[in-house]
Design an enzyme around this catalytic site. Structure first.
Site, PDB file in Angstrom:
ATOM      1  N   ASP A  76       4.119  52.320   5.690  1.00 29.25           N
ATOM      2  CA  ASP A  76       3.355  53.389   5.052  1.00 29.25           C
ATOM      3  C   ASP A  76       1.895  52.938   4.972  1.00 29.25           C
ATOM      4  O   ASP A  76       1.593  51.887   4.400  1.00 29.25           O
ATOM      5  CB  ASP A  76       3.909  53.677   3.657  1.00 29.25           C
ATOM      6  N   ASP A  85       1.750  59.737   7.420  1.00 34.30           N
ATOM      7  CA  ASP A  85       1.269  58.380   7.725  1.00 34.30           C
ATOM      8  C   ASP A  85       2.392  57.362   7.595  1.00 34.30           C
ATOM      9  O   ASP A  85       2.166  56.195   7.289  1.00 34.30           O
ATOM     10  CB  ASP A  85       0.107  58.011   6.804  1.00 34.30           C
ATOM     11  N   ASP A 107      -6.558  62.002  12.547  1.00 32.43           N
ATOM     12  CA  ASP A 107      -5.678  62.033  13.713  1.00 32.43           C
ATOM     13  C   ASP A 107      -5.970  60.860  14.648  1.00 32.43           C
ATOM     14  O   ASP A 107      -5.050  60.227  15.190  1.00 32.43           O
ATOM     15  CB  ASP A 107      -5.837  63.351  14.469  1.00 32.43           C
ATOM     16  N   ARG A 145       2.814  40.251  11.754  1.00 31.47           N
ATOM     17  CA  ARG A 145       2.036  40.653  12.928  1.00 31.47           C
ATOM     18  C   ARG A 145       1.689  42.145  12.875  1.00 31.47           C
ATOM     19  O   ARG A 145       0.583  42.553  13.276  1.00 31.47           O
ATOM     20  CB  ARG A 145       2.817  40.342  14.201  1.00 31.47           C
ATOM     21  N   HIS A 190      -9.950  65.681   9.300  1.00 29.76           N
ATOM     22  CA  HIS A 190      -8.686  65.557  10.043  1.00 29.76           C
ATOM     23  C   HIS A 190      -8.851  64.966  11.445  1.00 29.76           C
ATOM     24  O   HIS A 190      -7.972  64.199  11.882  1.00 29.76           O
ATOM     25  CB  HIS A 190      -7.978  66.912  10.117  1.00 29.76           C
TER      26      HIS A 190
END
Length: 368
Positions: free
Chosen positions: A231, A274, A248, A295, A244
């Protein structure tokens, strides 16, 4: 003497009358012949006019046929019982990019096939010619049995063509060629969209669920995998502040970073908004899963320059191992969600393995 003269005069009158009658009959015959000739000429003119009219009609029909044939939405070719071309339309020529000399009536099918194969495969040898003739024999044999059949051709020029062959009474056949390139692309696009996120091109939730179920089905003693639930931290703030398009671009950039971090047989999926997930295949220990989680965090935190903005973003990651933390999809998803909650509760920017306490300092977890 007088009687002789009378007889002579009477005979002359008779001869005159006979000559007059003969002349009248000849005149009548001549008139009749003239009338017959006139009638014949009239009939000939009428017949000629009718033939000319029919010729014009036939020419008009041929023009209409040519217009209809060459404005069809599909290619058409017709061959006789000797495998010679009878007629084809413009689209047939265009689909196969044939020269005009090979689209004339009487052209053998073998010549057309040879030209097509030679151009696409860049070679022409006796073995190849034998293969072509064998294909033609098999093709004609199916038609001779009265079969109607279809097949798809993938041409070197990128076109996909569906060919339908139908036999004709008395031998020969008609081919219909439909260029289905765009339809196939649309079908492939629809199939792709069914399993991918259209914005980032990552796998979507459907693909993630399918991969998770597949991985569970293939679990065997000594095997395992990990699920990383990701998240992004404070993505909404960036999206609202910069707009936006920037949001994006950031999502696409993050997916790119994740794909570069995992191995080829691991799955990266966007689950919505997300939120992302990684199915890490072939791992059995917490150490292996934690190494990848570190990582992933490093890859996400890398500075980005997007649409004129310098952006840095972090993430929180929950991690579960199968079969240690579950052997059913529902169980794993419940536990990875709890692990993600623990990572967020620890201050974000870190990861948490289910059942373990996350580090209080995300930077410590990023150290190798």
């Amino acid at each position: 003497m007088a009687q002789a003269k009378a007889r002579s005069f009477g005979g002359a009158n008779t001869s005159a009358r006979n000559a007059s009658v003969a002349a009248a009959e000849q005149a009548a015959d001549d008139h009749h012949r003239v009338m017959e000739l006139a009638q014949a000429l009239t009939a000939l003119k009428a017949s000629t006019a009718e033939l000319l009219q029919r010729k014009k009609q036939l020419q008009q029909l041929n023009r209409w046929f040519d217009i209809a044939l060459n404005n069809m939405g599909r290619g058409l070719s017709m061959f006789d019982s000797q495998q010679r071309l009878i007629v084809c339309n413009r689209l047939y020529r265009d689909i196969y990019d044939l020269p005009r000399r090979l689209t004339r009536p009487g052209t053998p099918l073998a010549n057309i096939v040879r030209f097509h194969v030679k151009r696409d495969q860049k070679h022409d040898d006796p073995n190849e010619t034998d293969r072509q003739l064998a294909w033609i024999r098999a093709h004609v044999a199916k038609l001779a049995r009265g079969e109607t059949f279809s097949y798809t051709q993938q041409l070197k020029n990128g076109k996909t063509v569906q060919v339908t062959n139908q036999p004709l009474p008395g031998g020969g056949w008609v081919d219909i060629q439909e260029d289905i390139t765009e339809r196939r692309k649309a079908e492939e696009k629809i199939a792709w969209l069914a399993h991918h996120d259209p914005l980032t091109s990552a796998a979507n939730r459907i693909s993630f669920s399918r991969e998770l179920e597949n991985a569970l089905r293939h679990l065997r003693p000594g095997t395992g995998f990990a699920v990383h639930w990701i998240d992004l931290d404070k993505f909404k703030e960036i999206n609202d502040r910069l707009g936006h398009p920037v949001g994006d671009a950031l999502l696409k950039s993050v997916v790119h970073s994740l794909c570069r971090t995992v191995r080829g047989h691991d799955l990266v999926a966007r689950l919505g908004g997300d939120e992302f997930a990684v199915v890490q295949a072939g791992v059995t220990t917490a150490a292996e899963a934690e190494k990848l989680a570190k990582r992933l965090l490093t890859a996400i935190r890398a500075p980005r320059h997007l649409l004129g903005h310098h952006i840095t973003i972090g993430a929180s990651i929950g991690v579960v191992l199968a079969p240690q933390h579950g052997t059913r999809a529902e169980e794993l998803m419940k536990n990875v969600d709890l692990a993600l909650y623990e990572a967020k509760a620890a201050g974000r920017g870190t990861f948490a393995l289910f059942g373990s306490y996350p580090a209080k300092n995300g930077e410590a977890l990023l150290a190798t």
